[in-house]
Design a protein around this motif. Sequence first.
Motif, PDB file in Angstrom:
ATOM      1  N   ARG A 281     -20.208  20.468   2.765  1.00 14.04           N
ATOM      2  CA  ARG A 281     -20.876  19.246   3.063  1.00 14.04           C
ATOM      3  C   ARG A 281     -22.172  19.168   2.436  1.00 14.04           C
ATOM      4  NH1 ARG A 281     -20.535  18.083   9.090  1.00 14.04           N
ATOM      5  NH2 ARG A 281     -20.721  16.081   8.295  1.00 14.04           N
ATOM      6  N   SER A 282     -23.164  20.240   2.578  1.00 14.81           N
ATOM      7  CA  SER A 282     -24.354  20.101   2.006  1.00 14.81           C
ATOM      8  C   SER A 282     -24.316  19.951   0.478  1.00 14.81           C
ATOM      9  CB  SER A 282     -25.261  21.177   2.457  1.00 14.81           C
ATOM     10  OG  SER A 282     -24.677  22.695   1.818  1.00 14.81           O
ATOM     11  N   ASN A 283     -23.514  20.558   0.008  1.00 13.25           N
ATOM     12  CA  ASN A 283     -23.330  20.563  -1.513  1.00 13.25           C
ATOM     13  C   ASN A 283     -22.947  19.214  -1.926  1.00 13.25           C
ATOM     14  OD1 ASN A 283     -24.608  23.153  -2.118  1.00 13.25           O
ATOM     15  ND2 ASN A 283     -22.664  24.128  -1.835  1.00 13.25           N
ATOM     16  N   ALA A 284     -21.914  18.645  -1.372  1.00 10.13           N
ATOM     17  CA  ALA A 284     -21.192  17.441  -1.608  1.00 10.13           C
ATOM     18  C   ALA A 284     -22.473  16.200  -1.478  1.00 10.13           C
ATOM     19  CB  ALA A 284     -20.126  17.076  -0.766  1.00 10.13           C
ATOM     20  N   ASP A 285     -23.217  16.595  -0.329  1.00  7.45           N
ATOM     21  CA  ASP A 285     -24.168  15.381  -0.227  1.00  7.45           C
ATOM     22  C   ASP A 285     -25.191  15.396  -1.120  1.00  7.45           C
ATOM     23  OD1 ASP A 285     -22.824  14.318   2.235  1.00  7.45           O
ATOM     24  OD2 ASP A 285     -24.263  15.237   3.312  1.00  7.45           O
ATOM     25  N   PHE A 286     -25.394  16.714  -1.823  1.00  6.58           N
ATOM     26  CA  PHE A 286     -26.232  16.496  -2.766  1.00  6.58           C
ATOM     27  C   PHE A 286     -25.844  16.024  -4.209  1.00  6.58           C
ATOM     28  CE2 PHE A 286     -28.513  19.306  -6.364  1.00  6.58           C
ATOM     29  CZ  PHE A 286     -29.774  18.929  -5.924  1.00  6.58           C
ATOM     30  N   LEU A 287     -24.477  15.964  -4.473  1.00  7.08           N
ATOM     31  CA  LEU A 287     -23.821  15.786  -5.616  1.00  7.08           C
ATOM     32  C   LEU A 287     -23.683  14.005  -5.671  1.00  7.08           C
ATOM     33  CD1 LEU A 287     -21.328  18.577  -6.609  1.00  7.08           C
ATOM     34  CD2 LEU A 287     -23.613  17.810  -7.827  1.00  7.08           C
ATOM     35  N   PHE A 288     -23.249  13.678  -4.388  1.00  4.28           N
ATOM     36  CA  PHE A 288     -22.861  12.059  -4.162  1.00  4.28           C
ATOM     37  C   PHE A 288     -23.749  11.241  -4.959  1.00  4.28           C
ATOM     38  CE2 PHE A 288     -19.746  13.335  -0.705  1.00  4.28           C
ATOM     39  CZ  PHE A 288     -18.704  13.254  -1.485  1.00  4.28           C
ATOM     40  N   PRO A 289     -25.241  11.314  -4.669  1.00  7.31           N
ATOM     41  CA  PRO A 289     -26.030  10.236  -5.557  1.00  7.31           C
ATOM     42  C   PRO A 289     -25.693  10.299  -6.844  1.00  7.31           C
ATOM     43  CG  PRO A 289     -27.283  11.380  -3.783  1.00  7.31           C
ATOM     44  CD  PRO A 289     -25.982  12.118  -4.045  1.00  7.31           C
ATOM     45  N   TRP A 290     -25.485  11.415  -7.584  1.00  9.16           N
ATOM     46  CA  TRP A 290     -25.111  11.489  -8.908  1.00  9.16           C
ATOM     47  C   TRP A 290     -23.921  10.967  -9.315  1.00  9.16           C
ATOM     48  CZ3 TRP A 290     -28.525  15.349  -7.553  1.00  9.16           C
ATOM     49  CH2 TRP A 290     -29.685  15.456  -7.879  1.00  9.16           C
ATOM     50  N   LEU A 291     -22.881  11.314  -8.482  1.00  7.57           N
ATOM     51  CA  LEU A 291     -21.559  10.655  -8.762  1.00  7.57           C
ATOM     52  C   LEU A 291     -21.614   8.939  -8.699  1.00  7.57           C
ATOM     53  CD1 LEU A 291     -19.427  13.130  -6.946  1.00  7.57           C
ATOM     54  CD2 LEU A 291     -19.601  12.956  -9.515  1.00  7.57           C
ATOM     55  N   ALA A 292     -22.249   8.750  -7.723  1.00  8.67           N
ATOM     56  CA  ALA A 292     -22.260   7.106  -7.371  1.00  8.67           C
ATOM     57  C   ALA A 292     -22.884   6.391  -8.499  1.00  8.67           C
ATOM     58  CB  ALA A 292     -22.885   7.037  -6.007  1.00  8.67           C
ATOM     59  N   SER A 293     -24.078   7.089  -9.073  1.00 10.43           N
ATOM     60  CA  SER A 293     -24.923   6.141  -9.950  1.00 10.43           C
ATOM     61  C   SER A 293     -24.301   6.495 -11.439  1.00 10.43           C
ATOM     62  CB  SER A 293     -26.272   6.952  -9.944  1.00 10.43           C
ATOM     63  OG  SER A 293     -26.279   8.219 -10.401  1.00 10.43           O
ATOM     64  N   GLY A 294     -23.443   7.374 -11.507  1.00 16.87           N
ATOM     65  CA  GLY A 294     -22.810   7.731 -12.830  1.00 16.87           C
ATOM     66  C   GLY A 294     -23.993   8.521 -13.908  1.00 16.87           C
ATOM     67  N   ASP A 295     -24.762   8.894 -13.395  1.00 11.35           N
ATOM     68  CA  ASP A 295     -25.846   9.590 -14.219  1.00 11.35           C
ATOM     69  C   ASP A 295     -25.259  11.084 -14.414  1.00 11.35           C
ATOM     70  OD1 ASP A 295     -27.733   7.883 -14.160  1.00 11.35           O
ATOM     71  OD2 ASP A 295     -28.761   8.639 -12.228  1.00 11.35           O
ATOM     72  N   PRO A 296     -25.446  11.813 -15.711  1.00 15.68           N
ATOM     73  CA  PRO A 296     -25.020  12.954 -16.027  1.00 15.68           C
ATOM     74  C   PRO A 296     -25.617  13.906 -15.237  1.00 15.68           C
ATOM     75  CG  PRO A 296     -26.316  12.197 -17.692  1.00 15.68           C
ATOM     76  CD  PRO A 296     -26.214  11.045 -16.586  1.00 15.68           C
ATOM     77  N   PHE A 297     -24.782  15.160 -15.046  1.00 13.59           N
ATOM     78  CA  PHE A 297     -25.358  16.142 -14.253  1.00 13.59           C
ATOM     79  C   PHE A 297     -24.516  17.393 -14.740  1.00 13.59           C
ATOM     80  CE2 PHE A 297     -22.109  14.657 -11.534  1.00 13.59           C
ATOM     81  CZ  PHE A 297     -21.686  15.519 -10.992  1.00 13.59           C
ATOM     82  N   LEU A 298     -24.968  18.599 -14.284  1.00 13.65           N
ATOM     83  CA  LEU A 298     -24.341  19.927 -14.689  1.00 13.65           C
ATOM     84  C   LEU A 298     -24.198  20.712 -13.273  1.00 13.65           C
ATOM     85  CD1 LEU A 298     -26.077  21.090 -17.852  1.00 13.65           C
ATOM     86  CD2 LEU A 298     -23.796  20.318 -17.792  1.00 13.65           C
ATOM     87  N   VAL A 299     -22.999  21.385 -13.087  1.00  9.88           N
ATOM     88  CA  VAL A 299     -22.812  22.182 -11.884  1.00  9.88           C
ATOM     89  C   VAL A 299     -22.710  23.572 -12.781  1.00  9.88           C
ATOM     90  CG1 VAL A 299     -21.288  22.761  -9.906  1.00  9.88           C
ATOM     91  CG2 VAL A 299     -21.583  20.409 -10.645  1.00  9.88           C
ATOM     92  N   VAL A 300     -23.622  24.559 -12.315  1.00 14.82           N
ATOM     93  CA  VAL A 300     -23.721  25.923 -12.884  1.00 14.82           C
ATOM     94  C   VAL A 300     -23.394  26.911 -11.747  1.00 14.82           C
ATOM     95  CG1 VAL A 300     -25.269  27.379 -14.357  1.00 14.82           C
ATOM     96  CG2 VAL A 300     -24.983  24.898 -14.935  1.00 14.82           C
ATOM     97  N   GLY A 301     -22.629  27.929 -12.154  1.00 12.90           N
ATOM     98  CA  GLY A 301     -22.770  28.881 -11.183  1.00 12.90           C
ATOM     99  C   GLY A 301     -21.710  30.003 -11.749  1.00 12.90           C
ATOM    100  N   PRO A 302     -21.822  31.331 -10.911  1.00  9.75           N
ATOM    101  CA  PRO A 302     -20.781  32.257 -11.618  1.00  9.75           C
ATOM    102  C   PRO A 302     -19.456  32.055 -11.363  1.00  9.75           C
ATOM    103  CG  PRO A 302     -22.090  33.066  -9.579  1.00  9.75           C
ATOM    104  CD  PRO A 302     -22.407  31.673 -10.065  1.00  9.75           C
ATOM    105  N   GLU A 303     -18.517  32.715 -12.004  1.00 14.04           N
ATOM    106  CA  GLU A 303     -16.932  32.359 -12.108  1.00 14.04           C
ATOM    107  C   GLU A 303     -16.663  32.563 -10.595  1.00 14.04           C
ATOM    108  OE1 GLU A 303     -12.861  34.262 -14.147  1.00 14.04           O
ATOM    109  OE2 GLU A 303     -14.884  34.515 -15.338  1.00 14.04           O
TER     110      GLU A 303
END
Length: 127
Positions: A47-69
């Motif tokens: 829930r916290s990670n999704a809330d962090f991403l939703f503004p970028w998804l809603a605005s259509g701004d590009p973003f990267l999600v980075v992390g280990p496999e």
Amino acid sequence: ENPGKNPLQTYYDPKTLSYRTYEADVSVDIRKDQVYSEPVIPISEVRSNADFLFPWLASGDPFLVVGPEGCGKSMLLRYCFSQLRSTSVGVLHCNSQTTAAHVVQKLGQLCMQSTTAKGKILKPKEG
């Protein structure tokens, strides 16, 4: 409510005008047919990670999600996109051998080209 030891696990609730701690949504019902489609249990971290991403998804701004496999990047994105209405998602897994031609080919499979006053654009294919 005290945000506790981890302020990153809190959010502002405009209804109560206070900061709240994320909690797992234990009211989730999972049907048998969903088990094989990788259901997401919205625990506090999701829930916290999704809330962090939703503004970028809603605005259509590009973003990267980075992390280990295996850390849940794809699962988190699938969950976020499933919460958005009228959204179509195409996935292109990239590695050091991925070329521009691969990206263009995938876009050609998933999109149709259209011309607007601002130039050519790609739109998701219907269905």
